[in-house]
Design an enzyme around this catalytic site. Structure first.
Site, mmCIF file in Angstrom:
data_model
loop_
_atom_site.group_PDB
_atom_site.id
_atom_site.type_symbol
_atom_site.label_atom_id
_atom_site.label_comp_id
_atom_site.label_asym_id
_atom_site.label_seq_id
_atom_site.Cartn_x
_atom_site.Cartn_y
_atom_site.Cartn_z
ATOM 1 N N THR A 49 0.633 -1.239 -0.013
ATOM 2 C CA THR A 49 0.173 0.052 -0.055
ATOM 3 C C THR A 49 0.767 1.248 0.063
ATOM 4 O OG1 THR A 49 -1.468 -1.232 1.391
ATOM 5 C CG2 THR A 49 -1.753 1.243 1.206
ATOM 6 N N GLU A 50 0.676 2.170 -0.933
ATOM 7 C CA GLU A 50 1.314 3.233 -0.996
ATOM 8 C C GLU A 50 2.844 3.221 -1.102
ATOM 9 O OE1 GLU A 50 -0.390 6.111 -1.560
ATOM 10 O OE2 GLU A 50 -2.463 5.113 -1.208
ATOM 11 N N LEU A 51 3.327 2.213 -1.482
ATOM 12 C CA LEU A 51 4.810 1.852 -1.277
ATOM 13 C C LEU A 51 5.197 1.828 -0.204
ATOM 14 C CD1 LEU A 51 6.155 3.342 -4.916
ATOM 15 C CD2 LEU A 51 4.792 1.203 -4.275
#
Lengths: 403, 401
Positions: free
Chosen positions: B149-151
């Site tokens: 998620t979101e890097l």
């Protein structure tokens, strides 16, 4: 050469009846810091405790021929004024509020003749005619500063035509109008027909240095796990005390540990006391009268949340004061202060369900309370009178340059 | 050789409707806002579908067909795929057409686009597994590279990805992670045998954030100019990783900025340089050897200028909300109510905590732009009321047991 300003007001701390005196104090002090020389005219003898500027009282004989024994009071209605007046049983300048206003204006002309100054600055309608007279005598530029309009005071119904006329005339004769918010500027444009470019928005402010941690208050309640919701302001239609009580009843259905404090007096007070009884919450609502200075600040510091459900609030310094004292706030969207506060809970004043929902959430969730408190405190501390004064000085300079 | 590696994130959360204290215990649903507000999930989905998903997918299909060497990778969150099935058969069809070209790769992530890696290893594993299953069901593919998620990334995340059988993982190429090293190479996360791809944030953000900005000194950005910048990597890098939200096309950068024309012209301009090509994430992993080990102890992400966790976890209300959520996990698992489990999982989506972020709130920046609530505090209030409601439901189902 320092800028010299002839300023007309009608109340000043410590004898204030509301936000106007507080605003005049905050603004003039910051103007003095900017090197502006302000001569502040008040209608009658008061005893301001400041030394940074000169005061002139229109009722002091050595300044003008005769004093203005004025009952000038910005928030009373004509009806109420008359009864006060008759109680006193005396009067030099006639029996109505409007005659008093005219008398004050006449004295203002005399004062203007004897003074030298660069700009005239008049606060709210009761001093507008004085400002106009001073302009007529001196030819100097006039700024009228609108802290409230008749539309705010009356909630839009029963607007007094005479007050409205004086307000509009002041706005028309002025070279520049200062509105305390975009909210107020919109009212000036829509209801008074003033072109937008004549009106500058200068938000009010607070100075955090004016507040300090005080001994705690209401400890017994807190020890019992009670949560405190505070209303601080005049108990009058404009401030929405009735919405406060209706919200209180809704909150108590879900959160019985809440107690509600009304700090303030006003024409709706008896009605509100009856309303609390009628709603069956008279044991949870406490009317504590008007609190000032440290008493007021201690109450802010004790509060779990401060509510300002105003029906129409040109600015609203109370939420800034509350935040400076570390209390989170719920404010109505119908307020000017809403333009400068993002770290506040907001609601329409009439939506008592939504206000109750938010109050309950803040009472239940410590994290919400402390996030609002810390972010709001930081945000409020940036809304200062010195910022306001800088803007006002810019307006003065612009007008002086043209004249 | 410089290989351009596009990866687009496609995600829509199930936004929580306005849920007031009076709604607790009344049996209401949480995600079914119908009003004409930005809390209406169907409304948002259709708006973004018309502005971004449908036109961009159509263009991508055209580009993939016209240029056999063109490649793209996508990560579709599980909740996006659910919404696609519910609100957008047309969007699903268009992604299926892209999948069929054989030039498109789909990446793995947590089904609920959640922060579960930070709070519950068990839940994390399960959400990754659910996501892979969903991809297989809809597109018949099995993902081989993981993106969190979101890097959000650190060494531990790489370990988890390896444990789950992935051969690669992607992360933000933040300066504080790379130091003097370049994002244009493959690295090995410390203590693993995985391949790590890092976002070239400079070139990615030129498209995603700066493309339409008239204040930018490089405005207007042409495909030719951009290809020139990409080609400059040639000789000191292997891949140029252009990672961004898919909504860049048509939603964040509106059509009138010329973003679609830019995209359409790009493959031709890139391929004008004979050493350049395009790769999917897996192709990059297969083709290029890692040049070294990368040791990332603190979490990085691709959010905000801080590129850390602060977009979701910086103030008290965010920490409070997420810890109360995960406190319910044992009871939710013990419950036989599948609906409660699904609702609870939808509440794990990272966006809910992003909406509660008060960092920069008064600056009117991207947080405000992407927030469907009037304020972070409103987001928190509805969320906490929903958790209260869920507690009542859990209590009720225990009684049934």
């Amino acid at each position: 050469m320092a800028l010299r300003v002839l300023m007309f007001g009608w109340e000043f701390p410590p004898r204030s009846s509301g936000g106007l005196g507080v605003a005049c104090f905050g603004l003039t002090r910051a103007l003095a810091h900017e090197g502006v020389q302000v001569r502040f005219i008040l209608p009658k003898r008061m005893e301001p405790e400041v030394t940074y500027m000169d005061f002139t009282f229109a009722d002091i004989p050595d300044i003008v021929a005769t004093g203005v024994n004025s009952m000038l009071y910005p928030y009373v209605t004509e009806e109420r004024y008359l009864s006060q007046y008759q109680m006193l049983g005396q009067g030099i300048y006639g029996s109505t509020l409007f005659e008093e206003v005219l008398a004050y204006a006449a004295r203002a002309a005399a004062i203007a003749k004897l003074s030298s100054f660069d700009v005239i600055h008049a606060h709210d309608w009761l001093s507008f005619l004085a400002g106009i007279e001073a302009k007529r005598i001196s030819g100097k530029p006039l700024i009228v500063h609108v802290h409230a309009t008749e539309f705010d005071r009356t909630g839009g119904t029963g607007v007094n035509a005479c007050v409205y006329d004086i307000e509009r005339r002041g706005m028309q004769e002025a070279d520049k109008i200062i509105a305390v918010s975009q909210w107020t500027k919109n009212i000036i444009i829509e209801h008074y027909g003033i072109p937008a470019d004549k009106v500058e928005v200068v938000h009010n402010g607070v100075e955090e240095q004016d507040f300090r941690r005080l001994p705690s208050e209401l400890d017994v309640w807190k020890a019992q796990g009670k949560k405190i919701v505070l209303f601080h302001g005049r108990v009058t239609l404009q401030k929405g005390p009735d919405y406060f009580l209706r919200t209180a009843r809704r909150v108590l259905e879900f959160y019985p540990q809440a107690v509600f404090i009304v700090s303030g007096i006003g024409d709706m007070l008896p009605q509100m006391v009856r309303e609390a009884v009628h709603l069956g919450i008279s044991d949870k609502v406490f009317f504590v009268g008007a609190l000032w200075d440290e008493e007021r600040d201690r109450m802010y510091q004790a509060a779990d949340v401060v509510m300002m459900p105003s029906v129409s609030e040109p600015f609203g310094i109370v939420p800034l004061e509350a935040l400076a004292n570390g209390a989170p706030v719920l404010i109505s969207k119908q307020s000017g202060v809403s333009e400068v506060l993002s770290h506040a809970l907001k609601s329409d004043f009439w939506d008592t369900d939504e206000m109750a929902n938010k109050i309950i959430s803040i009472l239940k969730n410590k994290s919400l309370q402390s996030t609002l408190r810390s972010n709001g405190n930081r945000e409020a501390s940036a809304v200062t009178w010195s910022k306001a004064a800088t803007k006002v000085v810019g307006l003065y300079q612009g007008l002086v340059a043209i004249h | 050789m410089a290989s351009v590696c596009f990866y687009f994130q496609v995600h829509q959360p199930w936004r929580v409707k306005r849920f007031r204290v009076f709604d607790i215990g009344k049996g209401g649903r949480y995600f079914d806002e119908r009003s004409a507000t930005n809390l209406n999930n169907e409304r948002i989905f259709r708006k973004v579908a018309e502005k971004c998903y449908l036109p961009t997918n159509a263009l991508m299909l055209k580009m993939l067909r016209a240029e056999p060497r063109f490649r793209v990778s996508y990560s579709l969150s599980g909740v996006f795929m659910e919404q696609m099935e519910t609100f957008g058969d047309d969007v699903l069809e268009s992604f299926r057409r892209l999948a069929k070209t054989g030039q498109v790769e789909f990446l793995a992530e947590t089904y609920y686009h959640s922060l579960s890696f930070l709070y519950s290893p068990e839940e994390f594993d399960e959400q990754v597994r659910m996501h892979s299953e969903k991809l297989h069901t809809l597109f018949g593919v099995t993902p081989r590279v993981f993106r969190n998620t979101e890097l959000i990334y650190n060494n531990d995340l790489a370990h988890a990805a390896q444990r789950l059988g992935f051969k690669g993982v992607i992360a933000e190429g933040a300066d504080h992670v790379l130091g003097w090293q370049s994002p244009n190479f493959i690295y090995t996360p410390r203590g693993t045998t995985l391949a790590l791809l890092l976002k070239n944030y400079k070139l990615s953000d030129d498209i995603a954030f700066r493309f339409g900005s008239r204040a930018w000194e490089e405005y207007p950005l042409t495909a030719r100019k951009f290809a020139h910048w990409v080609n400059a990597v040639n000789g000191n890098g292997h891949t140029v990783n252009l990672f961004m939200d898919y909504e860049t096309f048509g939603e964040h950068q509106w059509e009138d900025t010329g973003i679609f024309k830019f995209l359409e012209a790009l493959p031709h301009e890139i391929l004008k340089y004979p050493d350049n090509d395009f790769v999917t994430v897996s192709e990059a992993v297969e083709r290029y050897e890692p040049v070294g080990e990368l040791d990332v102890t603190n979490f990085v992400s691709w959010a905000d200028t801080e590129r850390d966790l602060s977009a979701w976890l910086s103030n008290e209300i965010q920490h409070d909300a997420i810890s109360r959520l995960y406190e319910l996990e044992p009871a939710v698992r013990a419950s036989s109510d599948r609906r409660v489990l699904e609702d609870w999982r939808r509440l794990t989506t990272s966006d809910h905590f992003y909406y509660m972020c008060t960092k920069w709130w008064n600056d009117g920046d991207v947080h405000k732009y992407f927030n469907p609530y009037e304020s972070p505090y409103d987001a928190f209030i509805s969320y906490m009321n929903v958790l209260e409601d869920m507690k009542l439901r859990l209590g009720a189902s225990e009684k049934v047991l």
